[in-house]
Design an enzyme around this catalytic site. Sequence first.
Site, mmCIF file in Angstrom:
data_model
loop_
_atom_site.group_PDB
_atom_site.id
_atom_site.type_symbol
_atom_site.label_atom_id
_atom_site.label_comp_id
_atom_site.label_asym_id
_atom_site.label_seq_id
_atom_site.Cartn_x
_atom_site.Cartn_y
_atom_site.Cartn_z
ATOM 1 N N THR A 160 50.212 26.668 6.063
ATOM 2 C CA THR A 160 51.443 27.023 5.360
ATOM 3 C C THR A 160 51.205 26.961 3.860
ATOM 4 O OG1 THR A 160 53.793 26.472 5.064
ATOM 5 C CG2 THR A 160 52.304 24.638 5.439
ATOM 6 N N HIS A 220 48.403 11.154 14.409
ATOM 7 C CA HIS A 220 47.500 9.998 14.420
ATOM 8 C C HIS A 220 47.260 9.475 15.843
ATOM 9 C CE1 HIS A 220 45.008 7.237 12.499
ATOM 10 N NE2 HIS A 220 45.851 6.638 11.668
#
Length: 409
Positions: free
Chosen positions: A330, A382
Amino acid sequence: MKDIKLLVPDLPESISTAILLKWKKKCGEFVKLDEILVEIETDKIILEISAPIAGILHKKIFLEGELVKSKDILGIIQNSNNQIILKEKNKPVIIKSIQKNLKQSKKLKLHNITHLSPSNRRLQRFHELHNNKNRNLNLKEISKNTKNISNINHFSKNLDFKKNENNSYQLNLSIKSHNDNIQKIPMSPIRKKIAERLSLTQKNSVMLTTFNEVNMSSIIKIKNKYCDFFQEKYNIRLGYMSFFVKAVIEALKKFPILNSSKEKDTIIYHKFYNISIAVSTSRGLLTPVLKNAQNMTMSDIEKKIKYFSKIGESGKLQFEDLQDGTFTITNGGIFGSLFSTPIINPPQVAILGMNNIQKRPIAIQDKIKIQPMMYLSLTYDHQIIDGQQSIKFLKYIVEILQDFSKIML
């Protein structure tokens, strides 16, 4: 006279409902074969539904703003086997009986509204006079039936007359006051879906963002040197995104975990590189996919991105254009973003954010120089990706962009 049903087409399994955005015809009007009759909006794209036959739009089952599902009946088209169509200068002309119905459907009526105040009823008479044949009536003539002309001017700005299915006008009682300081607009399907997906991502992933910066001087030199050649040969402008797509693919090859996706307790590794490109449109943010981008040239990438931007704004992206992405890029820099923490596009596990290029003083070989710098941000899940992997991945992208010849090696 045979009735033909106008149906909602099959929607993908991931899309349960759509909203009827716009009818192109009114009841009683003639429609041609394959003429666009209805637009419906899903949470991703706008679908145009064409007439399966030529005939008269007899009935609308669903109205604008209502939710529809696959195979719902939107309306009824009447097909007459005895219908006579004349041709005049290669244009179809409907028979007189149909023309008569069309003329009648265009006549406007204003319902009598008895619960309005006297000043509003004066406004009603004003509209009745205005819709008569004598359209040259001036305010002086109307003032004979009103005590205060300012009332007409005031209410004509704030009253809202809406047209009904029977082609008559009725006053919308949600009167807008000139003192209103708020406006309430329902969320569009795409905006609802964006909100739903972002909330789902926040809930189901542990997002962490790492940052780095890249000296864009090398890329800028290549771009400036070959922009005219590129434009002349491929008829497309050379932008920054193709450089980033190439760099990301090389980094994904080295760190395949960032090209994976999550499915419950399973990690799915992809051996292809489908790069989702975030495209901003007036309807919201869309992420069309460069399928098998590892096989695309830089000109292919630039052309495809331009194509996505064009049809994305018109709402004509296909479902397959938005599916099966494995990694997203993006670019908030085109709007002036200096830093960003982009949100992962599920079921992907990482997203790269580009930002604005700014000239800043940096140390090069113990000397301070002004260089065009860009901050990069990598948001990752994560749960799937360790910090070490994400940091090395982003650093490798920086190395490629600062020495793009590594792509060839």
